[in-house]
Design a protein around this motif. Structure first.
Motif, short mmCIF file in Angstrom:
data_model
loop_
_atom_site.label_atom_id
_atom_site.label_comp_id
_atom_site.label_asym_id
_atom_site.label_seq_id
_atom_site.Cartn_x
_atom_site.Cartn_y
_atom_site.Cartn_z
N ASP A 53 0.84 -1.21 0.00
CA ASP A 53 0.00 0.00 0.00
C ASP A 53 0.87 1.25 0.00
N ALA A 54 1.92 1.24 0.82
CA ALA A 54 2.81 2.40 0.89
C ALA A 54 3.57 2.59 -0.42
N VAL A 55 4.06 1.50 -1.00
CA VAL A 55 4.79 1.59 -2.26
C VAL A 55 3.89 2.14 -3.36
N LEU A 62 4.45 10.20 -7.11
CA LEU A 62 5.59 10.60 -7.94
C LEU A 62 5.24 10.65 -9.43
N SER A 63 4.26 9.87 -9.86
CA SER A 63 3.90 9.81 -11.28
C SER A 63 2.59 10.53 -11.59
N ARG A 77 11.44 3.62 -11.09
CA ARG A 77 12.78 3.31 -10.58
C ARG A 77 12.82 3.45 -9.06
N ALA A 78 12.12 4.43 -8.54
CA ALA A 78 12.05 4.58 -7.08
C ALA A 78 11.35 3.38 -6.45
N MET A 83 12.16 -2.00 -3.20
CA MET A 83 12.06 -3.44 -3.02
C MET A 83 13.11 -3.97 -2.05
N GLY A 84 14.18 -3.21 -1.83
CA GLY A 84 15.15 -3.60 -0.82
C GLY A 84 16.24 -4.53 -1.30
#
Length: 329
Positions: A53-55, A62-63, A77-78, A83-84
Motif C-alpha cells: 500500500d505504501a509503495v 511521484l507519477s 525506478r524509485a 524493493m530492498g
C-alpha cells in the motif's frame, strides 16, 4: 544484459533470451504504473515483506503528473529501489544504430565482447568470459557468444591435459545461459545450482537440448552437447570485485564440480536472479525474483568468497594449483 548497462541493471540473469511480456494493454500512464507495480508485487522475492500500500501510494504520487509512460520511469525506478535488493532495474533500450563503420576502419567498433582463450605453459587452457548483453535488440548475440566459447574449448582441448582456467574477473553480468551452455562439458553432472523463490526452487540442469532452469527436473535429462577429451581435467575459477550477477552465476555453477577450486577476491554481491518483463513502451522491468543456491543446495547470502584468497593476480596461484594436480598424470 548495445546500450550501456551496469552489472546492477543487467536484464537477463537467469532468464531466457527474450523478456516476458505479461500485458501489452497498459498504454496510459496510470495503467502502465499499475501494471508495473502488479508485476513487482507478483514476482519479487521479497514480496511478502513489503508494504505494498505504501509503495503504491508513493509511486502514484511521484507519477501523478505524467503525461506519457516515459514520464513515469523515474517513479518506477524509485519503486524498484523500495524493493530492498540491489539488483532490480528499469532498463530503457536505445534505438539500434544501423550505420556502418566508415570504409577502411575495420567493422563495427561497438561489437559486443566475446570469449577469449589461449593455451598456457603446463598443458593448461585459459578462458576469459566477458559480460553478455542479449536484450534490447541483441538476442542473436547470445548464440554467437556460445558458439565462440564452444570453438575456443574445442581448439584448446588438446592443450589442456592438466586443466582449465575460467577467468570471470571482468564478467559484470548478462545472460548466463549461453555461458553455461558453452562451458557444458566442463560442468560435470547437474544440477549446477538453483534459483530459490517463494514458489520453490528451480534447478540448473541439462535438458534434451540445452542447460536451463525450466526443465522441471532436478537431475540431468540430457547429455553434454559436445565432448572434450580433457573435459574432466581440473578447473581453476578466477573471480573478484568486478565479477557480478551472471559472472557470479557461472562461478556458482563451477563450484562443487569435482577437481575445481576458486581463486581471487570477494565478488560484487549480485547473487540473486533477475526476471525481465517488457512493458508496453519497450522498457524492461527487471524483478529480483529469487535467491540462488549452490549445487549441493547451500543457500548463498551475499558475495562469493574464493576458496583461495589472493592479493594481486590470482592467475599465478591458480596455475600453481593446476600444476600440482597434474603431477604424475
Amino acid at each position: 544484459m548495445a546500450p550501456t548497462v551496469s552489472a546492477r541493471t543487467d536484464p537477463a540473469v537467469g532468464q531466457a533470451e527474450a523478456p516476458e511480456d505479461p500485458s501489452p494493454g497498459d498504454g496510459t500512464p496510470e495503467a502502465y504504473v499499475e501494471r508495473a507495480l502488479d508485476i513487482l508485487q507478483q514476482y519479487h522475492m521479497n514480496r511478502q515483506d513489503i508494504d505494498w500500500d505504501a509503495v503504491r501510494r508513493a509511486t502514484k504520487v511521484l507519477s501523478a503528473h505524467a503525461g506519457t509512460t516515459g514520464e513515469t520511469h523515474a517513479a518506477l525506478r524509485a519503486a524498484v529501489v523500495a524493493m530492498g535488493d540491489n539488483h532490480g532495474y528499469l532498463f530503457i533500450p536505445q534505438p539500434r544504430q544501423q550505420a556502418r563503420a566508415p570504409s577502411g576502419e575495420g567493422g563495427n567498433a561497438a561489437a559486443p565482447a566475446m570469449p577469449e582463450g589461449e593455451p598456457l605453459d603446463g598443458d593448461i587452457g585459459y578462458l576469459m568470459l566477458p559480460p553478455l548483453m542479449t536484450v534490447g535488440g541483441n538476442e542473436d548475440v547470445g548464440e554467437q557468444y556460445r558458439e565462440r566459447l564452444v570453438g575456443i574449448l574445442q581448439n584448446l582441448d588438446s592443450s589442456a591435459k592438466c586443466g582449465w582456467v575460467v577467468d570471470l574477473r571482468q564478467n559484470g553480468g548478462g545472460n548466463m545461459w549461453p555461458m553455461l551452455n558453452g562451458l557444458d562439458p566442463l560442468l560435470g553432472p547437474g544440477p549446477f545450482g538453483y534459483f530459490v523463490g517463494v514458489e520453490g526452487r528451480a534447478a540448473w540442469v541439462r535438458g534434451e537440448t540445452e542447460i536451463s532452469s525450466g526443465t522441471g527436473s532436478e537431475i540431468d535429462t540430457g547429455e553434454p552437447q559436445y565432448a572434450l577429451a580433457n573435459g574432466d581435467a581440473p578447473v581453476a575459477i578466477l573471480f573478484g570485485p568486478r565479477t557480478s550477477s551472471t559472472g557470479e552465476m557461472v562461478a556458482i555453477a563451477l563450484t562443487g564440480r569435482e577437481h575445481s577450486r576458486s581463486f581471487g577476491a570477494k565478488s560484487a554481491n549480485y547473487t540473486t536472479a533477475v526476471r525481465p518483463f517488457e512493458l508496453s513502451d519497450g522498457a524492461i522491468l527487471g524483478v529480483t525474483s529469487s535467491k540462488v543456491a549452490y549445487r549441493d543446495g547451500t543457500m548463498i547470502e551475499g558475495a562469493l568468497v574464493p576458496e583461495v584468497a589472493v592479493d594481486g593476480d590470482a592467475l599465478e596461484p591458480a596455475l600453481a594449483w593446476l600444476g600440482s594436480e597434474c603431477t604424475g598424470n
